[in-house]
Design an enzyme around this catalytic site. Structure first.
Site, PDB file in Angstrom:
ATOM      1  N   SER A   1       0.834  -1.204   0.000  1.00  0.00           N
ATOM      2  CA  SER A   1       0.000   0.000   0.000  1.00  0.00           C
ATOM      3  C   SER A   1       0.872   1.259   0.000  1.00  0.00           C
ATOM      4  O   SER A   1       1.579   1.494  -0.979  1.00  0.00           O
ATOM      5  CB  SER A   1      -0.964  -0.054   1.186  1.00  0.00           C
ATOM      6  OG  SER A   1      -1.929   0.960   1.092  1.00  0.00           O
ATOM      7  N   SER A   2       0.861   2.055   1.057  1.00  0.00           N
ATOM      8  CA  SER A   2       1.748   3.225   1.092  1.00  0.00           C
ATOM      9  C   SER A   2       3.201   2.776   0.905  1.00  0.00           C
ATOM     10  O   SER A   2       3.991   3.465   0.247  1.00  0.00           O
ATOM     11  CB  SER A   2       1.584   3.962   2.427  1.00  0.00           C
ATOM     12  OG  SER A   2       2.388   5.117   2.464  1.00  0.00           O
TER      13      SER A   2
END
Ligand SMILES: *[C@@H]1O[C@H](CO)[C@@H](O)[C@H](O)[C@H]1NC(C)=O
Length: 357
Positions: free
Chosen positions: A139-140
Site C-alpha cells: 500500500s503506502s
C-alpha cells in the site's frame, strides 16, 4: 488425542516461527534524514556473504514492528542469510511521503532520502552487496517502493510492491491524492515514463526490475493503478505494453502473472481487495534470492557492529497542537492533532486520511 494433536501442531507452528534474532533499531547516524525516518533491522545470526539487503516498507497506520511481525521476511532472512531493514514512517498516521517534490527527487530530501541513506550506510558498514539491494512494500509502502526505484535507481536491483500506485501518481501538495487513488489519474506511457526519469535526471545505469501486485476489487487504490503501472514501467524499460506471457492461475487460483520481458511483471489478483497479501517467497524469487544460503562466515563480516537499542513500546503522540494547512488531521491510526489552524477545517479524504483544507 485431539488435544495432543493440537498441542503438537502448536509446537510445530511455534518452532517454525522461531527466529534466530530480533528486530532492533539502528540508532547510529546513518546520514542525512530530513524527515526523521527511523531505521530498524532484522539481522539473522547467519548471513550470506556478501549480504543482500531488503528494504521492507509498511502500509499506512503500520510500523516497522508491525511489518516485521506481519510478513515472513524475517523467517526467510534466517533461511537465506539476507538482512531486512524496516524503515518506520515519521508521521503518526504512518503513511510515507510519496507526494513531495523532495521525496520524488534524487538526493532531494523527504522520506526517500532517509531510506536511501539507510541503504548507503548498510553497504558501507555491514558488508551489504551493493548489487543486491531490493525494495518491497504494501500500500503506502508499495507506493514508496516505486518512489525509491524511481528516485534511487542506482541503489536498487529490483522491487516488488503490493497494491500501490505508479511513481509520481501522488505528486502534489497533498499527502493523499484522491484522483490517483480512485484510478482517475490517467497518463500516457510516455508521460509516466518521463515522470520516473525525472526522479533522477541523467541517470544512465541499469534500472531496478519491477514486479507489482494488485487486486481487481481494490477500493482504496483502485485497480486502474495497476494498468497505469504497466504503462509506466514498460515505457521505462522500452518494451511493449503487450505481455510476452500471461500465466493464469499463477501463483495461485484467481491470480495471473503477466510478463513484459525480464524486467517487468504484473500480477493481477481477481476478487482481491486492498491489499493483496504478501507472497514473500514469490518476491524472493523475483529478487533472485531463492537459492541463497547463509555462508559459514560469522555475522561479524560487517566492519562495524550495528548500534542497536530495544524497540520503543509506543511512540509519543503530540497533544494540544493544531495541524497546518494541507496537514493531516485524522484517519485510522492517526494520533496527531485533529484540529486545524484557522481558517482551515478538517476534511475526510478517506478512512486513512483527513486533511486541513
Ligand atoms: C492476464 O490474463 C488474465 C486472465 O485472462 C486477465 O484477467 C488479465 O487481465 C491479464 N493480465 C494482463 C496484464 O493483461
Amino acid at each position: 488425542m485431539f488435544a495432543l494433536k493440537s498441542l503438537l501442531l502448536l509446537v510445530a507452528i511455534a518452532s517454525a516461527n522461531a527466529l534466530s534474532s530480533t528486530l532492533q533499531q539502528v540508532t547510529a547516524n546513518f546520514g542525512s534524514n530530513p524527515t526523521g525516518v527511523k531505521m530498524y533491522q532484522y539481522r539473522p545470526t547467519k548471513l550470506a556473504t556478501p549480504t543482500p539487503l531488503i528494504i521492507a516498507m509498511h502500509y499506512c497506520t503500520g510500523t516497522a514492528q508491525a511489518y516485521f511481525q506481519g510478513t515472513s521476511l524475517a523467517q526467510l532472512a534466517d533461511q537465506h542469510g539476507f538482512i531486512v531493514v524496516y524503515p518506520n514512517a515519521p508521521t503518526s498516521g504512518g503513511c510515507w511521503d510519496v507526494a513531495s517534490t523532495a521525496t520524488l527527487t534524487h538526493n532531494g530530501g523527504g522520506d526517500s532520502l532517509g531510506i536511501a541513506n539507510m541503504v548507503r550506510y548498510a553497504i558501507a558498514n555491514w558488508g551489504v552487496d551493493a548489487s543486491r539491494v531490493f525494495a518491497t512494500g504494501t500500500s503506502s509502502g508499495a507506493m514508496m517502493t516505486n518512489v525509491m526505484m524511481g528516485a534511487y535507481p542506482d541503489l536498487f536491483a529490483a522491487g516488488s510492491l503490493y497494491s500501490g500506485v505508479p511513481y509520481g501518481c501522488f505528486a502534489g501538495p497533498n499527502a493523499w491524492n484522491t484522483q490517483c487513488a480512485t484510478g482517475q489519474l490517467i497518463k500516457t506511457a510516455q508521460q509516466w515514463g518521463d515522470q520516473v526519469r525525472s526522479g533522477y535526471p541523467g541517470f544512465t545505469g541499469t534500472r531496478p526490475k519491477v514486479q507489482f501486485w494488485h487486486g481487481t476489487v481494490d477500493t482504496t487504490l483502485y485497480p486502474q493503478n495497476f494498468w497505469e503501472e504497466i504503462k509506466q514501467w514498460t515505457n521505462v524499460f522500452g518494451v511493449s505494453q503487450t505481455p510476452t506471457s500471461n500465466l493464469t492461475s499463477n501463483p495461485q487460483s484467481g491470480y495471473s502473472r503477466a510478463s513484459y520481458g525480464p524486467n517487468v511483471q504484473a500480477i493481477l489478483a481477481q476478487g482481491v481487495g486492498h491489499t493483496v497479501p504478501e507472497h514473500e517467497t514469490d518476491t524472493l524469487d523475483w529478487f533472485g534470492l531463492t537459492n541463497l544460503t547463509p555462508g559459514s562466515s560469522t555475522p561479524g563480516s560487517s566492519t562495524t557492529a550495528p548500534v542497536t537499542t530495544t524497540i520503543p513500546v509506543s511512540t509519543p503522540s503530540p497533544t494540544g497542537a493544531t495541524a497546518a494547512h494541507w496537514g493531516q488531521c485524522g484517519g485510522i491510526g492517526w494520533t496527531g492533532p485533529t484540529v486545524c489552524a484557522s481558517p482551515y477545517t478538517c476534511q475526510v479524504s478517506n478512512a486513512y486520511f483527513s486533511q486541513c483544507l
